[in-house]
Design a protein around this motif. Sequence first.
Motif, mmCIF file in Angstrom:
data_model
loop_
_atom_site.group_PDB
_atom_site.id
_atom_site.type_symbol
_atom_site.label_atom_id
_atom_site.label_comp_id
_atom_site.label_asym_id
_atom_site.label_seq_id
_atom_site.Cartn_x
_atom_site.Cartn_y
_atom_site.Cartn_z
ATOM 1 N N SER A 45 0.753 -1.388 0.002
ATOM 2 C CA SER A 45 0.035 -0.054 -0.010
ATOM 3 C C SER A 45 0.737 1.190 0.004
ATOM 4 C CB SER A 45 -0.769 0.038 1.350
ATOM 5 O OG SER A 45 -1.835 -1.066 1.328
ATOM 6 N N GLY A 46 2.201 1.273 0.863
ATOM 7 C CA GLY A 46 3.025 2.634 0.729
ATOM 8 C C GLY A 46 3.495 2.986 -0.721
ATOM 9 N N SER A 47 3.767 1.764 -1.383
ATOM 10 C CA SER A 47 4.451 1.981 -2.583
ATOM 11 C C SER A 47 3.316 2.568 -3.758
ATOM 12 C CB SER A 47 5.108 0.653 -3.028
ATOM 13 O OG SER A 47 4.086 -0.184 -3.353
ATOM 14 N N LEU A 48 2.066 2.278 -3.521
ATOM 15 C CA LEU A 48 1.027 2.554 -4.129
ATOM 16 C C LEU A 48 0.664 4.154 -4.133
ATOM 17 C CD1 LEU A 48 -1.300 -0.439 -4.516
ATOM 18 C CD2 LEU A 48 0.233 0.310 -6.471
ATOM 19 N N TYR A 49 0.770 4.337 -2.611
ATOM 20 C CA TYR A 49 0.497 5.798 -2.250
ATOM 21 C C TYR A 49 1.414 6.660 -2.792
ATOM 22 C CZ TYR A 49 -2.864 3.810 1.289
ATOM 23 O OH TYR A 49 -3.997 3.221 1.849
ATOM 24 N N VAL A 50 2.877 6.219 -2.693
ATOM 25 C CA VAL A 50 3.834 6.974 -3.170
ATOM 26 C C VAL A 50 3.863 7.233 -4.515
ATOM 27 C CG1 VAL A 50 6.416 7.477 -3.186
ATOM 28 C CG2 VAL A 50 5.520 6.613 -1.227
ATOM 29 N N LEU A 51 3.380 6.318 -5.431
ATOM 30 C CA LEU A 51 3.483 5.975 -6.670
ATOM 31 C C LEU A 51 2.405 7.088 -7.397
ATOM 32 C CD1 LEU A 51 4.060 4.781 -9.569
ATOM 33 C CD2 LEU A 51 2.288 3.317 -8.938
ATOM 34 N N SER A 52 0.997 6.904 -6.443
ATOM 35 C CA SER A 52 0.142 7.968 -7.087
ATOM 36 C C SER A 52 0.312 9.234 -6.639
ATOM 37 C CB SER A 52 -1.133 7.203 -6.447
ATOM 38 O OG SER A 52 -1.155 7.542 -5.006
ATOM 39 N N ILE A 53 1.069 9.504 -5.479
ATOM 40 C CA ILE A 53 1.130 11.005 -5.141
ATOM 41 C C ILE A 53 2.373 11.806 -5.990
ATOM 42 C CG2 ILE A 53 1.744 12.508 -3.214
ATOM 43 C CD1 ILE A 53 0.377 10.660 -1.414
#
Length: 81
Positions: A50-58
């Motif tokens: 989830s953390g990598s997806l959050y950073v990717l999307s932001i």
Amino acid sequence: MLNVYHTGDQYQMYHALALLAVGVLLHLGIGGRAMHWACWLFAIGIILFSGSLYVLSISGVKAFGAITPIGGLCFLAVGFA
């Protein structure tokens, strides 16, 4: 990118509930060493997936998408713990 963020959010919610269930089972004395491994794998999986997806999307930096499968492997490894 909103769909990517939503995916991270959804997986975090589901696996946080699973982590809570594992914690309750540990508190009740059910399980043992395998439950402790499951707890750690859920926590690491949430952070990586989830953390990598959050950073990717932001941020939009596509390199963070390469970390996501490692978190997914942690989720899969829970089944072997």
